[in-house]
Design a protein around this motif. Structure first.
Motif, PDB file in Angstrom:
ATOM      1  N   HIS A 243       0.809  -1.228   0.000  1.00 13.96           N
ATOM      2  CA  HIS A 243       0.000   0.000   0.000  1.00 13.96           C
ATOM      3  C   HIS A 243       0.845   1.283   0.000  1.00 13.96           C
ATOM      4  O   HIS A 243       0.350   2.340   0.387  1.00 13.96           O
ATOM      5  CB  HIS A 243      -0.967   0.016   1.184  1.00 13.96           C
ATOM      6  CG  HIS A 243      -1.968  -1.090   1.141  1.00 13.96           C
ATOM      7  ND1 HIS A 243      -3.016  -1.131   0.242  1.00 13.96           N
ATOM      8  CD2 HIS A 243      -2.077  -2.228   1.890  1.00 13.96           C
ATOM      9  CE1 HIS A 243      -3.720  -2.229   0.435  1.00 13.96           C
ATOM     10  NE2 HIS A 243      -3.179  -2.915   1.414  1.00 13.96           N
ATOM     11  N   LYS A 244       2.090   1.194  -0.434  1.00 13.12           N
ATOM     12  CA  LYS A 244       2.945   2.384  -0.527  1.00 13.12           C
ATOM     13  C   LYS A 244       3.224   2.644  -2.005  1.00 13.12           C
ATOM     14  O   LYS A 244       4.301   2.358  -2.525  1.00 13.12           O
ATOM     15  CB  LYS A 244       4.230   2.190   0.268  1.00 13.12           C
ATOM     16  CG  LYS A 244       3.980   2.070   1.771  1.00 13.12           C
ATOM     17  CD  LYS A 244       5.241   1.808   2.551  1.00 13.12           C
ATOM     18  CE  LYS A 244       4.934   1.671   4.046  1.00 13.12           C
ATOM     19  NZ  LYS A 244       6.117   1.279   4.825  1.00 13.12           N
ATOM     20  N   HIS A 417       0.582  -2.053  14.125  1.00 12.37           N
ATOM     21  CA  HIS A 417       1.958  -1.941  13.641  1.00 12.37           C
ATOM     22  C   HIS A 417       2.844  -3.023  14.263  1.00 12.37           C
ATOM     23  O   HIS A 417       3.700  -3.593  13.585  1.00 12.37           O
ATOM     24  CB  HIS A 417       2.503  -0.554  13.994  1.00 12.37           C
ATOM     25  CG  HIS A 417       3.925  -0.343  13.620  1.00 12.37           C
ATOM     26  ND1 HIS A 417       4.339  -0.180  12.306  1.00 12.37           N
ATOM     27  CD2 HIS A 417       5.053  -0.283  14.380  1.00 12.37           C
ATOM     28  CE1 HIS A 417       5.647  -0.016  12.287  1.00 12.37           C
ATOM     29  NE2 HIS A 417       6.107  -0.079  13.518  1.00 12.37           N
ATOM     30  N   SER A 423       1.021  -2.407   6.783  1.00 14.28           N
ATOM     31  CA  SER A 423       1.826  -1.193   6.720  1.00 14.28           C
ATOM     32  C   SER A 423       1.047  -0.049   7.362  1.00 14.28           C
ATOM     33  O   SER A 423      -0.170  -0.136   7.567  1.00 14.28           O
ATOM     34  CB  SER A 423       2.142  -0.841   5.268  1.00 14.28           C
ATOM     35  OG  SER A 423       0.962  -0.475   4.582  1.00 14.28           O
ATOM     36  N   SER A 424       1.751   1.040   7.663  1.00 15.12           N
ATOM     37  CA  SER A 424       1.069   2.195   8.264  1.00 15.12           C
ATOM     38  C   SER A 424       0.029   2.772   7.301  1.00 15.12           C
ATOM     39  O   SER A 424      -1.016   3.267   7.733  1.00 15.12           O
ATOM     40  CB  SER A 424       2.095   3.265   8.657  1.00 15.12           C
ATOM     41  OG  SER A 424       2.966   3.550   7.596  1.00 15.12           O
ATOM     42  N   SER A 425       0.293   2.694   5.995  1.00 20.16           N
ATOM     43  CA  SER A 425      -0.698   3.175   5.016  1.00 20.16           C
ATOM     44  C   SER A 425      -1.955   2.310   5.063  1.00 20.16           C
ATOM     45  O   SER A 425      -3.080   2.825   4.998  1.00 20.16           O
ATOM     46  CB  SER A 425      -0.107   3.146   3.606  1.00 20.16           C
ATOM     47  OG  SER A 425       0.967   4.038   3.494  1.00 20.16           O
ATOM     48  N   GLY A 428      -3.959   3.100   8.083  1.00 19.05           N
ATOM     49  CA  GLY A 428      -4.670   4.353   7.874  1.00 19.05           C
ATOM     50  C   GLY A 428      -5.923   4.171   7.041  1.00 19.05           C
ATOM     51  O   GLY A 428      -6.970   4.759   7.334  1.00 19.05           O
ATOM     52  N   GLN A 429      -5.822   3.352   6.003  1.00 18.70           N
ATOM     53  CA  GLN A 429      -6.990   3.107   5.146  1.00 18.70           C
ATOM     54  C   GLN A 429      -8.113   2.447   5.934  1.00 18.70           C
ATOM     55  O   GLN A 429      -9.287   2.791   5.769  1.00 18.70           O
ATOM     56  CB  GLN A 429      -6.580   2.222   3.966  1.00 18.70           C
ATOM     57  CG  GLN A 429      -5.741   2.945   2.929  1.00 18.70           C
ATOM     58  CD  GLN A 429      -5.347   2.042   1.778  1.00 18.70           C
ATOM     59  OE1 GLN A 429      -5.589   0.844   1.791  1.00 18.70           O
ATOM     60  NE2 GLN A 429      -4.718   2.623   0.763  1.00 18.70           N
ATOM     61  N   ARG A 434      -5.178   9.501   7.600  1.00 19.30           N
ATOM     62  CA  ARG A 434      -4.032   9.693   6.717  1.00 19.30           C
ATOM     63  C   ARG A 434      -2.826   8.912   7.226  1.00 19.30           C
ATOM     64  O   ARG A 434      -2.706   8.630   8.418  1.00 19.30           O
ATOM     65  CB  ARG A 434      -3.682  11.181   6.626  1.00 19.30           C
ATOM     66  CG  ARG A 434      -4.723  12.034   5.899  1.00 19.30           C
ATOM     67  CD  ARG A 434      -4.250  13.471   5.800  1.00 19.30           C
ATOM     68  NE  ARG A 434      -3.973  14.023   7.140  1.00 19.30           N
ATOM     69  CZ  ARG A 434      -3.295  15.143   7.354  1.00 19.30           C
ATOM     70  NH1 ARG A 434      -2.801  15.809   6.328  1.00 19.30           N
ATOM     71  NH2 ARG A 434      -3.103  15.580   8.580  1.00 19.30           N
ATOM     72  N   HIS A 435      -1.915   8.619   6.298  1.00 15.60           N
ATOM     73  CA  HIS A 435      -0.687   7.905   6.642  1.00 15.60           C
ATOM     74  C   HIS A 435       0.082   8.632   7.745  1.00 15.60           C
ATOM     75  O   HIS A 435       0.572   8.025   8.709  1.00 15.60           O
ATOM     76  CB  HIS A 435       0.174   7.775   5.372  1.00 15.60           C
ATOM     77  CG  HIS A 435       1.501   7.147   5.589  1.00 15.60           C
ATOM     78  ND1 HIS A 435       2.683   7.714   5.162  1.00 15.60           N
ATOM     79  CD2 HIS A 435       1.853   5.994   6.210  1.00 15.60           C
ATOM     80  CE1 HIS A 435       3.683   6.941   5.502  1.00 15.60           C
ATOM     81  NE2 HIS A 435       3.220   5.893   6.126  1.00 15.60           N
ATOM     82  N   VAL A 438      -1.330   8.100  11.223  1.00 16.38           N
ATOM     83  CA  VAL A 438      -0.984   6.788  11.787  1.00 16.38           C
ATOM     84  C   VAL A 438       0.445   6.808  12.329  1.00 16.38           C
ATOM     85  O   VAL A 438       0.711   6.329  13.441  1.00 16.38           O
ATOM     86  CB  VAL A 438      -1.143   5.684  10.725  1.00 16.38           C
ATOM     87  CG1 VAL A 438      -0.675   4.337  11.283  1.00 16.38           C
ATOM     88  CG2 VAL A 438      -2.589   5.586  10.277  1.00 16.38           C
ATOM     89  N   LEU A 439       1.370   7.368  11.562  1.00 13.27           N
ATOM     90  CA  LEU A 439       2.768   7.447  12.018  1.00 13.27           C
ATOM     91  C   LEU A 439       2.866   8.241  13.318  1.00 13.27           C
ATOM     92  O   LEU A 439       3.606   7.872  14.236  1.00 13.27           O
ATOM     93  CB  LEU A 439       3.644   8.095  10.943  1.00 13.27           C
ATOM     94  CG  LEU A 439       3.865   7.287   9.659  1.00 13.27           C
ATOM     95  CD1 LEU A 439       4.705   8.087   8.671  1.00 13.27           C
ATOM     96  CD2 LEU A 439       4.542   5.959   9.983  1.00 13.27           C
TER      97      LEU A 439
END
Length: 468
Positions: A243-244, A417, A423-425, A428-429, A434-435, A438-439
């Motif tokens: 997802h990146k 995580h 993944s972080s993306s 987020g989804q 948003r990415h 999440v970060l």
């Protein structure tokens, strides 16, 4: 009179003990001690390099935040250990905690420097750090029936640079089975035979961070050009690409250029290409151009061989009955076997007793994970977190910023995580965030855990419930 920095280290141990308990603190931290504090650099004496890996991989956030709290925000950490026990001449120093920043700066500087592919008659080495661990060699890799094929492929690639028989080489397997060691060994062998070869090892996360830095400074063309100059590119943890799309779009031309020019591409992942989600088909297809091979968990015979090797490396003489017992009861992860050997060593030193079957059983009781650990997914984490905070799960997906709801949402981000391959993306989804949000959520929990007992207790309880 005891120096002030040593008193401060004792305060650090108290904070660490409050967070991970007395047993883990004794096992992993009580055997390390500060030997100097010059400027803002604290030097810790550690029993072996394995402790450095343990601190940096499993206790990075806790150790970093604790040191900053006690010694001040400018503190830097350096480790000192002996390659040969009881031989001061074999002492080596290893930079710690801020190493990733140093690595990033080296990459950025080398991308801004003149092209290392420029014509020159100088025998000077390429002006970048290949990020290879020289101890991760084929000679230090234990061979057995279960890993013979992937090891043979890796050796062939390392011994025949420029041949495209196995290009790309896509190596997959569970965490801790030795994937990183094997592909690092390829890079080390290539550099041994040709010191001027441009070999680079990066994790996918490092690659993404470097790309983000290049994007900020509007240097993507230089970033692409620099990576396209490699002779051997080794990328670890490719599942992080899920997802990146931005990262995948940059990796795609690098892959094409290197493959078309006969340069070696080697990847590791926790699953085969066909099972990767959130990655464009055109990139998945290219991963399948070469050879995909699984690195399985070691079988019983190989586990015994690994235990003997790890024990010998640390100056231990394990009785055969101990080796047989550990090999039969462990789950097969090389990292787990190494942890058991170090646990036996530290337990033996702590009790000042010989290594016996009973001592090994005591160590394994605290080291080994449950044999059939269930898979944890996103929905399970949301449900368990909502139940702990006594919330309706739906509110976690809402826009509410009420403290309990916001805390629960960030805990979900953190546990996803930590406990899943998302993944972080992707996280987020699923949360409609948003990415960057999440970060921030993951970072916020990481920073608060060492100092907020209530939060630490909540995360521990939710994780415990999830693992039942």
């Amino acid at each position: 009179m005891t120096e002030d920095y040593k008193i401060k280290w004792n305060r650090c141990l108290e904070i660490i003990k409050d967070n991970i308990g007395e047993t883990k603190t004794k096992t992993w931290f009580a055997c390390s001690w500060p030997i100097s504090y010059i400027g803002n650099t604290l030097t810790l004496e550690i029993p072996s390099r394995y402790f450095y890996d343990k601190y940096e991989e499993d206790y990075y956030a806790l150790l970093s935040n604790t040191l900053k709290k006690v010694y001040g925000p400018a503190v830097r950490l350096e480790y000192q250990t002996r390659i040969i026990q009881n031989d001061d001449r074999s002492q080596v120093k290893i930079q710690g905690t801020q190493q990733s920043l140093a690595v990033k700066n080296k990459f950025v500087q080398s991308m801004q420097a003149p092209s290392p592919m420029g014509k020159t008659n100088s025998p000077k080495q390429p002006d970048f750090d290949p990020q290879l661990n020289e101890s991760l060699t084929f000679e230090n890799y234990c061979e057995g029936e279960s890993n013979r094929l992937p090891l043979a492929i890796a050796r062939y690639i390392a011994n025949n640079p420029g041949k495209n028989d196995f290009n790309p080489f896509f190596l997959y397997g569970e965490v801790g089975v030795g994937k990183t060691h094997l592909i690092q060994a390829i890079g080390v062998r290539v550099k041994e035979r040709n010191p001027r070869a441009k070999v680079l090892f990066v994790t996918l996360r490092q690659f993404q961070n470097l790309m983000a830095n290049a994007t900020i400074h509007k240097q993507i063309p230089s970033f692409l050009n620099w990576f396209q100059q490699m002779d051997v590119l080794l990328i670890d943890d490719l599942q992080e690409l899920s997802h990146k799309d931005g990262t995948a779009n940059v990796l795609f031309p690098i892959f094409n250029h290197l493959h078309q020019n006969g340069k070696a591409l080697i990847f590791t992942c926790d699953r085969p290409p066909i099972e990767l989600d959130g990655i464009t088909d055109r990139l998945i297809d290219r991963f399948k151009w070469g050879i995909t091979e699984q690195l399985p968990k070691p079988d019983f015979a190989l586990k015994k061989k690994i235990l003997q090797f790890k024990a010998s490396k640390n100056g231990l003489d394990l009785p055969s009955e101990v080796i047989d017992f550990v090999a039969s009861r462990s789950h097969g992860s090389v990292r787990e076997l190494e942890g058991i050997v170090m646990g036996i060593l530290m337990r033996s030193i702590e009790l000042n007793s010989p290594i016996t079957l009973q001592l090994a059983q005591d160590v394994m009781r605290h080291t080994i994970k449950k044999a059939e650990e269930k898979t944890i997914n996103f929905d399970m984490i949301v449900e368990a977190t909502a139940e702990f905070y006594r919330l309706n799960p739906d509110v976690i997906f809402s826009k509410s910023r009420v403290r309990d709801i916001a805390d629960a949402r960030q805990v979900v981000m953190y546990l996803c995580h930590k406990l899943t391959s998302l993944s972080s993306s992707a996280i987020g989804q699923k949360l409609n965030r948003r990415h960057a949000t999440v970060l921030h959520g993951i970072s916020s929990i990481n920073e608060r855990l060492p100092y907020t007992k209530e939060l630490a207790a909540a995360v521990e309880k939710i994780e415990e419930d999830l693992r039942r």
